[in-house]
Design a protein around this motif. Structure first.
Motif, PDB file in Angstrom:
ATOM      1  N   GLY A  65       0.773  -1.146   0.080  1.00 35.36           N
ATOM      2  CA  GLY A  65       0.118   0.017  -0.194  1.00 35.36           C
ATOM      3  C   GLY A  65       0.870   1.400  -0.150  1.00 35.36           C
ATOM      4  N   ASN A  66       0.171   2.398   0.138  1.00 29.11           N
ATOM      5  CA  ASN A  66       0.783   3.706   0.198  1.00 29.11           C
ATOM      6  C   ASN A  66       0.291   4.543   1.474  1.00 29.11           C
ATOM      7  N   LYS A  87       5.657  -5.973   1.295  1.00 25.36           N
ATOM      8  CA  LYS A  87       6.174  -6.858   1.990  1.00 25.36           C
ATOM      9  C   LYS A  87       5.380  -8.337   2.078  1.00 25.36           C
ATOM     10  N   ARG A  88       6.155  -9.455   2.257  1.00 24.85           N
ATOM     11  CA  ARG A  88       5.675 -10.690   2.169  1.00 24.85           C
ATOM     12  C   ARG A  88       6.139 -11.405   3.376  1.00 24.85           C
ATOM     13  N   ALA A 109       3.372 -10.380  18.032  1.00 26.65           N
ATOM     14  CA  ALA A 109       4.727  -9.996  17.633  1.00 26.65           C
ATOM     15  C   ALA A 109       4.905  -9.131  16.530  1.00 26.65           C
ATOM     16  N   THR A 110       5.253  -7.982  16.545  1.00 27.20           N
ATOM     17  CA  THR A 110       5.558  -7.029  15.551  1.00 27.20           C
ATOM     18  C   THR A 110       6.314  -7.376  14.320  1.00 27.20           C
ATOM     19  N   ILE A 111       5.686  -7.461  13.139  1.00 27.96           N
ATOM     20  CA  ILE A 111       6.417  -7.964  11.957  1.00 27.96           C
ATOM     21  C   ILE A 111       6.972  -7.090  11.019  1.00 27.96           C
ATOM     22  N   ALA A 112       6.129  -5.832  11.026  1.00 32.38           N
ATOM     23  CA  ALA A 112       6.576  -4.841  10.111  1.00 32.38           C
ATOM     24  C   ALA A 112       6.008  -3.438  10.636  1.00 32.38           C
ATOM     25  N   ASP A 113       7.013  -2.206  10.221  1.00 39.70           N
ATOM     26  CA  ASP A 113       6.355  -1.035  10.755  1.00 39.70           C
ATOM     27  C   ASP A 113       6.447  -0.113   9.455  1.00 39.70           C
TER      28      ASP A 113
END
Length: 118
Positions: free
Chosen positions: A66-67, A91-92, A80-84
């Motif tokens: 996305g954007n 991201k995959r 658990a945080t996987i991305a910020d």
């Protein structure tokens, strides 16, 4: 005084509901997360967290893309945080079979967030 023709009334009847639907998403944007294959979430300066339970029966890829024009999104999977994410993102993440809780924590995010199970 101008009078609309029949075909112009037909266009109004078709496009007016589309306009109201899009306006609703632009104003109250943080409320919708539908169902895959591609699921958009239109964000409008929201802080409201979104949660989605994903049930996977075989090893799958979770595609996050996305954007964001403003703000930040933190994606948590099972706590658990996987991305910020900030700005454009793609991201995959590989998901094992089972049930997963995906939580999107927004910090005044504006833009769109999409995910797909592939």
């Amino acid at each position: 005084m101008y009078r609309f023709k029949r075909w112009q009334w037909a266009l109004i009847a078709v496009f007016l509901p589309i306009y109201f639907t899009l306006a609703t998403f632009q104003v109250f944007g943080g409320f919708y997360l539908g169902f895959p294959p591609v699921t958009p979430a239109f964000l409008n300066n929201t802080r409201f967290p979104l949660e989605r339970t994903l049930t996977v029966i075989r090893v799958s890829s979770l595609h996050l893309f996305g954007n964001l024009r403003e703000g930040r999104i933190t994606v948590k999977l099972g706590g658990a945080t996987i991305a910020d994410f900030v700005g454009n993102f793609d991201k995959r993440v590989i998901l094992q079979p089972g049930t997963h809780l995906m939580t999107l924590t927004m910090q005044e995010a504006t833009g769109d967030f999409n995910y797909a199970l592939e």
